[in-house]
Every structure is written in C-alpha cells, then in structure tokens.
Write a protein that holds these residues in place. Structure first.
Motif, PDB file in Angstrom:
ATOM      1  N   TRP A  33       0.737  -0.955  -0.044  1.00  0.00           N
ATOM      2  CA  TRP A  33      -0.086   0.222  -0.068  1.00  0.00           C
ATOM      3  C   TRP A  33       0.543   0.969   0.412  1.00  0.00           C
ATOM      4  O   TRP A  33       0.793   2.085  -0.828  1.00  0.00           O
ATOM      5  CB  TRP A  33      -0.850   0.070   0.972  1.00  0.00           C
ATOM      6  N   VAL A  36       1.244   1.848  -3.778  1.00  0.00           N
ATOM      7  CA  VAL A  36       0.359   2.540  -4.297  1.00  0.00           C
ATOM      8  C   VAL A  36       0.818   3.770  -3.852  1.00  0.00           C
ATOM      9  O   VAL A  36       0.493   4.090  -5.223  1.00  0.00           O
ATOM     10  CB  VAL A  36      -0.926   0.979  -3.419  1.00  0.00           C
ATOM     11  N   VAL A  37       0.476   4.259  -2.734  1.00  0.00           N
ATOM     12  CA  VAL A  37       0.880   5.649  -2.528  1.00  0.00           C
ATOM     13  C   VAL A  37       1.778   6.576  -3.098  1.00  0.00           C
ATOM     14  O   VAL A  37       1.277   7.566  -3.928  1.00  0.00           O
ATOM     15  CB  VAL A  37       0.338   5.844  -0.980  1.00  0.00           C
ATOM     16  N   PHE A  39       3.431   5.728  -6.060  1.00  0.00           N
ATOM     17  CA  PHE A  39       3.564   5.527  -7.430  1.00  0.00           C
ATOM     18  C   PHE A  39       3.167   6.269  -7.653  1.00  0.00           C
ATOM     19  O   PHE A  39       2.874   7.361  -8.994  1.00  0.00           O
ATOM     20  CB  PHE A  39       3.183   3.933  -7.553  1.00  0.00           C
ATOM     21  N   SER A  40       1.488   6.479  -6.795  1.00  0.00           N
ATOM     22  CA  SER A  40       0.830   7.755  -7.591  1.00  0.00           C
ATOM     23  C   SER A  40       0.502   8.853  -7.145  1.00  0.00           C
ATOM     24  O   SER A  40       0.796   9.365  -8.224  1.00  0.00           O
ATOM     25  CB  SER A  40      -0.447   7.730  -6.597  1.00  0.00           C
ATOM     26  N   PHE A  43       3.750   9.666 -10.172  1.00  0.00           N
ATOM     27  CA  PHE A  43       2.644   9.598 -11.091  1.00  0.00           C
ATOM     28  C   PHE A  43       2.037  11.211 -11.543  1.00  0.00           C
ATOM     29  O   PHE A  43       2.015  12.110 -12.295  1.00  0.00           O
ATOM     30  CB  PHE A  43       1.638   8.570 -12.037  1.00  0.00           C
ATOM     31  N   TYR A  44       1.197  11.233 -10.131  1.00  0.00           N
ATOM     32  CA  TYR A  44       0.785  12.619 -10.594  1.00  0.00           C
ATOM     33  C   TYR A  44       1.042  13.976 -10.791  1.00  0.00           C
ATOM     34  O   TYR A  44       0.839  14.418 -11.399  1.00  0.00           O
ATOM     35  CB  TYR A  44      -0.349  12.760  -9.149  1.00  0.00           C
ATOM     36  N   LEU A 160       2.293   1.612 -15.818  1.00  0.00           N
ATOM     37  CA  LEU A 160       1.175   1.642 -15.468  1.00  0.00           C
ATOM     38  C   LEU A 160       0.135   1.007 -16.515  1.00  0.00           C
ATOM     39  O   LEU A 160      -0.464   0.231 -15.406  1.00  0.00           O
ATOM     40  CB  LEU A 160       0.791   3.270 -16.108  1.00  0.00           C
TER      41      LEU A 160
END
Ligand code: HEM
Ligand code: HEM
Lengths: 205, 140
Positions: A33, A36-37, A39-40, A43-44, A160
């Motif tokens: 998790w 996930v955070v 990476f997001s 990317f953002y 992605l």
C-alpha cells in the motif's frame, strides 16, 4: 519478537469464521500500500517543473520500497519469498488459458500469471527509478542527448499499463475464485484450501 | 569529474560539425512562428531578438513568486542554468552553446508549448516564441 507477532497474526486469522490462513506478512502489506501511494504521487506530479521535487521524492520512496521488497523476497519469508512464486511464463499462459475457461485452480499465494506481472512491475520499477535518477542528475556519468528521458517516459507508462492489468486481474480472480484478494492484502488472511479447488463458477454453471 | 569533462569536450568536438544543421532547424522553427504571427496580426513587423530578450528577462508573478525565464535559464541563455525549485543545472538553451537544442522541430515545438503553459501558466504567443528563438540564435 517477530516470530511471536507472526504467530499472533496467524492465530488471528484462525479466529475468523470459517478459519483463515495467514498469508501476507506485515511487511508485504505495508510495502504494497505504500508502493501504491508513492507510485500514485509520483505519477500525479510528473509533469510540472514546480512539482519536480515532489515527483523525485516520491520516486525515491518507490526506489526504497522496491529495494526492500527484493531483499525480503530473497529471505525465507513464506508466501512472500521469491521461491514461493517463481517466474514461469509457460505456467502463466496455461493459467490464463484455464482461467478463460473458468477452471483454473485457486492459489493461496500469487498465481503464476500474477507472478509474471509482479516481476514485470518490479523490473519496470527498477528501470523507472534508475532512468529517473539519471534524467534528474543530467545523465550523471552518461552524456545523454535525450534517450534516457524517453526511456523514463515510456517505461513509466508501461508500468502504469501493468498496474491497470494487475488491478483488473485482481478483481477478476477475486470474483472467479470467490476470494477477496484486496481484503487479504489488507488483513493478511486468506480462506484456506488444502486440496486443489476447481473454480466455484464452473460448479455453479 | 575530469573524465566527464574530457568526455564532454570530445562530444562537443564531435557534434560541432552538426551545429550548423541545428542552427538551421532553430531558424526554421523561428520562420514558422514568424509566419503564424503574421497571420494572427498582419501588423507584425517580423521577429525581434531584442523583444525576445525582454520577454526572456521579464518577471511575472507565478504562484506568488516573481519569476522570469531567466530565473532558471540565467540571464545569458548560452550559460548553464539553475533550476530554482530543485537547484539542478540546466543545459544552455542557445543552439550555439548546446547543439542538441532545437534539433527536432516538431518535438521542440511540443515541448516549448507545454513548457510555456507549465511555467507561466499560459501558452507563449507565436510572436513571443519567434522573438525568443531569434534572440537565442543571436547569442554566441
Ligand atoms: C501503484 C499501483 C500498484 C502497484 C505498483 C502494485 C504492485 C503489486 C505488487 C508488486 C504485488 C506483489 C506483492 C508482493 O508479493 O510483494 C501486488 C500484489 C497485490 N496487489 Fe497490487 N499494486 C498496485 C495497485 C493495487 C491496487 C489498486 C489493488 C487493489 C485493487 C491491488 C491489489 C493487490 C492484491 C490483492 C495483491 C495480491 C495478489 C495475489 O493475491 O496474488 N494492487 N501488487
Ligand atoms: C514511481 C516512479 C516514477 C514514475 C512513475 C515516474 C514517471 C514519470 C513520467 C511519466 C514522466 C514524464 C513527465 C511528462 O509527462 O512530461 C517523468 C518525468 C521525470 N521524472 Fe519521473 N517517475 C518516477 C520516478 C522518478 C525518479 C526516482 C526521478 C529522479 C530521481 C524522476 C525524475 C524525473 C524527471 C527529472 C522528469 C522530467 C523529465 C523531463 O524533463 O521531461 N522520476 N516521470
């Protein structure tokens, strides 16, 4: 210490009704998790020069997580160990073929197709992070006219795409095998099965 | 450090042969912008390197900060710049100092447009872009 805690976690899973098996250890769950955070976020905040530092720090966090996961994978860590989910593309294809027909067996750990995607994601992760480091530090020791930048760009989009496949696959498998894989990645517990199980779906048809 | 300097020197030596071509593609891009600018505003009297220089150094307020192109690319576009957020060096913009710049027109145009949006919050006009490139071409 850690063994006590693992035992406690395993006992906790057994308390569930019906009793469950402790599969994902705390490290894997926190790793997943956090990845996930991070990476997001990376990317953002990829595009703007004003967000460049956020992007880079999130990227370095990804680097640390992946490095730790690789070390963990080489240790004797049960279902989290690389030995528990070998890279085997042939088995993966077979698994997908059986899944398409609704008769793949359920795996307690990662299934063969999932394993391939996981290794692909780890590979993309390493490549993204290394190329990102090089772009950020102006090639470091390499004098680069822009190939590394393109590499960073394409490999992160490839990653992605893998993530999207990963999420679709997790949901599909959860439905097919009547398993909540996402919840299992949070609590660490999975429904146990001792014999090879044909999919419930097939039986119901 | 020394090795990379030598490498860089060698690279300059190798690429200096192609500098001319890159100046040419920068010129082509400038011409393109000039034509567009004339289309938009028939009163446009062509490109001006001086206006380009003023544009490059003009400070505007972005996210509460006074910023100019020169903040990151330094007052002289033939010099190595310094990113004001990350502190990292940015290679020179002027094609005379950096032959990799403006080598591929289509790519440059896309990046240039995206970069304007990102940095000053709007696209630069064709006139501004054309002026800016002729300024870069005038820098040695
Ligand atoms: C940035 C996005 C993601 C990345 C990079 C990623 C990466 C990974 C990796 C590397 C694993 C292997 C875990 C290990 O053994 O250490 C994994 C497993 C898993 N992930 Fe993700 N993941 C992402 C997003 C998600 C999302 C959004 C979900 C929920 C829908 C999810 C659900 C799962 C589940 C359930 C597993 C266990 C699969 C199994 O039972 O075999 N992942 N993921
Ligand atoms: C999860 C890891 C990462 C992902 C998913 C990612 C993704 C991306 C993407 C998609 C872009 C292209 C931005 C655009 O659309 O123009 C980009 C640009 C960039 N990334 Fe990353 N990145 C990651 C990690 C890193 C790391 C670790 C670094 C440096 C230490 C880094 C440095 C950069 C830089 C400097 C750029 C700008 C390149 C340019 O000038 O166009 N990234 N990243």
């Amino acid at each position: 210490m850690t063994e006590d805690r693992a035992k406690e976690a395993a006992l906790n899973c057994l308390k569930d009704e019906p009793p469950q098996k402790y599969v994902w250890d705390a490290f894997v769950r926190v790793f997943h998790w956090s990845l996930v955070v991070a990476f997001s976020i990376a990317f953002y905040y990829r595009e703007s020069e004003w967000d460049r530092l956020i992007h880079v720090y999130a990227g370095y966090t990804v680097a640390g997580l992946i490095a730790a996961r690789i070390v963990w994978g080489f240790m004797k860590t049960g279902y989290a160990s690389f030995r528990a989910f070998p890279l085997n593309p042939l088995l993966a294809v077979r698994y997908l073929w059986l899944t398409a027909q609704g008769r793949s067996r359920r795996y307690i750990g990662h299934n063969p197709a999932g394993s391939v995607v996981i290794y692909a994601m780890l590979f993309c992760g390493i490549t993204t992070v290394v190329s990102g480091f090089l772009v950020y530090n102006d090639g470091w020791l390499i004098d680069d006219p822009g190939y590394i930048k393109s590499l960073h760009y394409y490999v992160s989009w490839l990653w992605l795409i893998l993530v999207v496949m990963h999420i679709i696959a997790v949901i599909t498998e959860s439905i097919l095998h009547k398993d909540n894989l996402i919840w299992a990645m949070i609590t660490g517990c999975k429904r146990s099965s001792t014999k090879l199980e044909k999919s419930y779906w097939k039986k119901e048809i | 450090m020394k090795a990379s300097n030598i490498l860089f020197g060698l690279l300059i030596a190798f690429t200096s042969a192609s500098v001319h071509a890159d100046m040419e593609s920068a010129q082509k891009l400038a011409d393109k912008y000039e034509a567009i600018a004339k289309n938009i505003n028939p009163a446009s009297t062509g490109l001006s390197a001086n206006d380009g220089k003023a544009f490059f150094n003009r400070e505007i307020t972005v996210k509460g900060k006074q910023v100019a192109c020169a903040s990151c690319h330094t007052a002289n576009p033939a010099d190595t710049g310094k990113h004001i957020v990350t502190g990292k060096p940015i290679r020179p913009l002027a094609p005379s100092a950096n032959p990799n710049r403006f080598a591929d027109i289509d790519k440059v145009e896309k990046e240039f447009t995206a970069h304007c949006h990102d940095v000053i919050g709007r696209d630069c006009s064709a006139q501004e872009k054309g002026n800016f490139i002729s300024y870069l071409l005038s820098v040695n």
